[in-house]
Design a protein around this motif. Structure first.
Motif, PDB file in Angstrom:
ATOM      1  N   GLN A 166       0.834  -1.203   0.000  1.00 34.69           N
ATOM      2  CA  GLN A 166       0.000   0.000   0.000  1.00 34.69           C
ATOM      3  C   GLN A 166       0.878   1.267   0.000  1.00 34.69           C
ATOM      4  OE1 GLN A 166      -3.167  -0.096  -0.517  1.00 34.69           O
ATOM      5  NE2 GLN A 166      -3.506   2.105  -0.302  1.00 34.69           N
ATOM      6  N   PHE A 167       1.929   1.269   0.832  1.00 33.63           N
ATOM      7  CA  PHE A 167       2.814   2.440   0.905  1.00 33.63           C
ATOM      8  C   PHE A 167       3.538   2.671  -0.424  1.00 33.63           C
ATOM      9  CE2 PHE A 167       3.251   1.515   5.737  1.00 33.63           C
ATOM     10  CZ  PHE A 167       2.018   2.109   5.958  1.00 33.63           C
ATOM     11  N   ILE A 168       3.929   1.583  -1.090  1.00 35.37           N
ATOM     12  CA  ILE A 168       4.596   1.747  -2.398  1.00 35.37           C
ATOM     13  C   ILE A 168       3.567   2.300  -3.390  1.00 35.37           C
ATOM     14  CG2 ILE A 168       5.800   0.619  -4.316  1.00 35.37           C
ATOM     15  CD1 ILE A 168       6.819  -1.506  -2.327  1.00 35.37           C
ATOM     16  N   LYS A 169       2.374   1.730  -3.353  1.00 35.98           N
ATOM     17  CA  LYS A 169       1.322   2.172  -4.273  1.00 35.98           C
ATOM     18  C   LYS A 169       1.049   3.671  -4.121  1.00 35.98           C
ATOM     19  CE  LYS A 169      -3.313   0.973  -5.690  1.00 35.98           C
ATOM     20  NZ  LYS A 169      -4.570   0.408  -5.232  1.00 35.98           N
ATOM     21  N   GLU A 170       0.965   4.108  -2.846  1.00 36.08           N
ATOM     22  CA  GLU A 170       0.695   5.535  -2.562  1.00 36.08           C
ATOM     23  C   GLU A 170       1.940   6.401  -2.692  1.00 36.08           C
ATOM     24  OE1 GLU A 170      -0.513   5.247   1.506  1.00 36.08           O
ATOM     25  OE2 GLU A 170      -2.502   4.446   1.016  1.00 36.08           O
ATOM     26  N   ASN A 172       4.171   6.656  -0.502  1.00 36.73           N
ATOM     27  CA  ASN A 172       4.293   7.295   0.812  1.00 36.73           C
ATOM     28  C   ASN A 172       5.674   6.951   1.377  1.00 36.73           C
ATOM     29  OD1 ASN A 172       4.177   8.065   3.503  1.00 36.73           O
ATOM     30  ND2 ASN A 172       1.994   7.588   3.681  1.00 36.73           N
ATOM     31  N   PHE A 173       6.640   7.821   1.060  1.00 35.97           N
ATOM     32  CA  PHE A 173       8.028   7.472   1.331  1.00 35.97           C
ATOM     33  C   PHE A 173       8.341   7.334   2.824  1.00 35.97           C
ATOM     34  CE2 PHE A 173      12.641   8.227   1.596  1.00 35.97           C
ATOM     35  CZ  PHE A 173      13.036   7.142   0.825  1.00 35.97           C
ATOM     36  N   ALA A 174       7.778   8.210   3.649  1.00 33.86           N
ATOM     37  CA  ALA A 174       8.093   8.164   5.084  1.00 33.86           C
ATOM     38  C   ALA A 174       7.564   6.866   5.708  1.00 33.86           C
ATOM     39  CB  ALA A 174       7.497   9.379   5.789  1.00 33.86           C
ATOM     40  N   LYS A 175       6.338   6.507   5.391  1.00 27.83           N
ATOM     41  CA  LYS A 175       5.764   5.278   5.963  1.00 27.83           C
ATOM     42  C   LYS A 175       6.505   4.053   5.429  1.00 27.83           C
ATOM     43  CE  LYS A 175       1.591   6.217   8.107  1.00 27.83           C
ATOM     44  NZ  LYS A 175       0.415   6.971   7.656  1.00 27.83           N
ATOM     45  N   PHE A 176       6.806   4.083   4.141  1.00 29.19           N
ATOM     46  CA  PHE A 176       7.563   2.995   3.508  1.00 29.19           C
ATOM     47  C   PHE A 176       8.925   2.821   4.211  1.00 29.19           C
ATOM     48  CE2 PHE A 176      11.067   2.462   0.430  1.00 29.19           C
ATOM     49  CZ  PHE A 176      10.806   1.208  -0.087  1.00 29.19           C
ATOM     50  N   GLY A 177       9.616   3.957   4.384  1.00 32.86           N
ATOM     51  CA  GLY A 177      10.946   3.920   4.985  1.00 32.86           C
ATOM     52  C   GLY A 177      10.930   3.393   6.411  1.00 32.86           C
ATOM     53  N   TYR A 233      16.457   6.178   4.546  1.00 32.77           N
ATOM     54  CA  TYR A 233      16.174   5.015   5.415  1.00 32.77           C
ATOM     55  C   TYR A 233      17.125   3.904   5.024  1.00 32.77           C
ATOM     56  CZ  TYR A 233      11.937   7.552   6.585  1.00 32.77           C
ATOM     57  OH  TYR A 233      11.062   8.512   7.009  1.00 32.77           O
ATOM     58  N   PHE A 234      17.324   2.934   5.945  1.00 25.66           N
ATOM     59  CA  PHE A 234      18.258   1.843   5.627  1.00 25.66           C
ATOM     60  C   PHE A 234      17.557   0.494   5.664  1.00 25.66           C
ATOM     61  CE2 PHE A 234      18.495   2.256  10.285  1.00 25.66           C
ATOM     62  CZ  PHE A 234      18.293   0.936  10.685  1.00 25.66           C
ATOM     63  N   THR A 235      18.189  -0.450   4.965  1.00 21.20           N
ATOM     64  CA  THR A 235      17.855  -1.852   5.176  1.00 21.20           C
ATOM     65  C   THR A 235      19.180  -2.605   5.193  1.00 21.20           C
ATOM     66  OG1 THR A 235      16.573  -3.759   4.446  1.00 21.20           O
ATOM     67  CG2 THR A 235      17.422  -2.335   2.706  1.00 21.20           C
ATOM     68  N   ILE A 236      19.208  -3.770   5.829  1.00 18.86           N
ATOM     69  CA  ILE A 236      20.462  -4.533   5.952  1.00 18.86           C
ATOM     70  C   ILE A 236      20.147  -6.005   5.748  1.00 18.86           C
ATOM     71  CG2 ILE A 236      22.494  -4.989   7.393  1.00 18.86           C
ATOM     72  CD1 ILE A 236      21.604  -2.682   9.238  1.00 18.86           C
TER      73      ILE A 236
END
Ligand code: DP6
Length: 325
Positions: free
Chosen positions: A217-221, A223-228, A274-277
């Motif tokens: 949903q966040f990718i669809k919208e 919505n970078f902050a929520k996605f991050g 934002y990060f991912t590992i």
């Protein structure tokens, strides 16, 4: 016949960690990723009745452990095609192997697509993802384009990957940060076997489908902050599981924690990154394209960073005419 394929690495936003079936590589949960144009593997495969044995050269080296896994995969393709010919396989990454930069994903995706074509088979994208998954789970996500979902599935045929958004859907950048090029002590296949020993693993699975739904949903919208926020929490959850497995695994290095804190500091000052590992010490940073330059300028001030590779969402695995031999 000879065939070559080029496959991108992918970075998971929702992680694959833990399997329901080791041999079939059926994951304990579904996952979501994006393909990276900056990290690619090119593989050429040829089957011939003239070859006496399989010859496998990856990044100019013959590594026994890798060879065993590749030969097993060639056997799957030979079985499907009904051929017994031996193969020659040459493969090159444009990034360091086993450094947490997802080389098994692009490696097995390229191998699958090249070997299938070299064996004269014609498989659908879905069947290619199923076959790639048997080589390395995350490889199935490097075959479709752009943003990809891998359904956990109940059996081999229902555990496959599809594109959920094309690569140009969202202008984000992924900056893969290299703080260590050392090969990790415990690879992801071995690490995953321990996942179920963590007391938090079952708790993770209770919420995972809801999390996948939210992320989509966040990718669809866009919505970078929520996605991050979600992908950061997800990455920390993966590492909470590795750290509480028996035996415990800590993939991080001191520089990993330094970077995490820096990113939080930069974000506090208005730089939205934002990060991912994955299962290694290196981080992947995600930002919107409009903030890339600012982020790069910040990264240049961090001495611990050995190298960084900027990517954007990319197409999946493609055949190529540029054979490596
Ligand atoms: C942390 O796909 O390397 O990168 O199926 O055993 O080959 P095998 O595992 P692999 O695991 C990748 C784990 C991860 C998370 C992810 O990519 O989803």
């Amino acid at each position: 016949m000879k065939a070559t394929a080029v496959a991108p690495a992918n970075i998971a936003f929702i992680k694959y960690w833990g399997k329901n079936d080791e041999e079939l590589r059926l994951p304990a949960n579904g996952s979501i990723s994006v393909n990276l144009n900056g990290l690619k593997t090119t593989t050429t495969v040829e089957f011939s009745k003239d070859f006496k044995q399989d010859l496998i050269i990856i990044n100019d080296k013959q590594n026994k452990q890798e060879m065993v896994r590749v030969i097993l995969h060639l056997d799957r393709v030979r079985k499907l095609a009904g051929i017994k010919y031996k193969a020659r396989v040459i493969s090159k990454n444009n990034f360091p192997t086993a450094s947490g930069l997802a080389s098994s994903a692009s490696g097995f995706a390229a191998l699958t697509v090249a070997a299938v074509r070299a064996a004269g088979l014609n498989l659908s994208e879905k069947d290619l993802t199923v076959l790639a998954r048997l080589g390395s789970g995350s490889a199935c996500r490097s075959i479709p384009d752009g943003f990809v979902e891998w359904f956990e599935g109940k059996n081999s045929d229902s555990s496959y990957a599809v594109s959920i958004f094309p690569s140009e859907y969202w202008d984000i950048n992924i900056v893969s940060i290299l703080i260590s090029e050392k090969e990790k002590k415990t690879g992801s296949s071995e690490g995953q076997k321990l996942a179920k020993t963590s007391p938090f693993f079952s708790a993770r699975l209770i919420k995972i489908d809801e999390k996948i739904k939210k992320l989509k949903q966040f990718i669809k919208e866009k919505n970078f902050a929520k996605f991050g926020e979600l992908i950061e929490r997800e990455a920390l959850e993966l590492h909470a599981i590795t750290m509480t497995s028996t035996p415990a695994l800590i993939y991080w290095q001191p520089e990993t924690i330094k970077l995490i804190n820096l990113i939080w500091e930069w974000r506090g000052k208005g730089l939205f990154v934002y990060f991912t590992i994955d299962a290694g010490p290196n981080l992947d940073l995600i930002c919107q394209n409009k903030n890339l330059r600012k982020l790069i300028n910040k990264l240049k001030t961090v001495v611990e960073i050995k190298k960084y590779i900027v990517s954007w969402p990319y197409e999946g695995t493609r055949l190529s005419d540029n054979h490596l031999f």
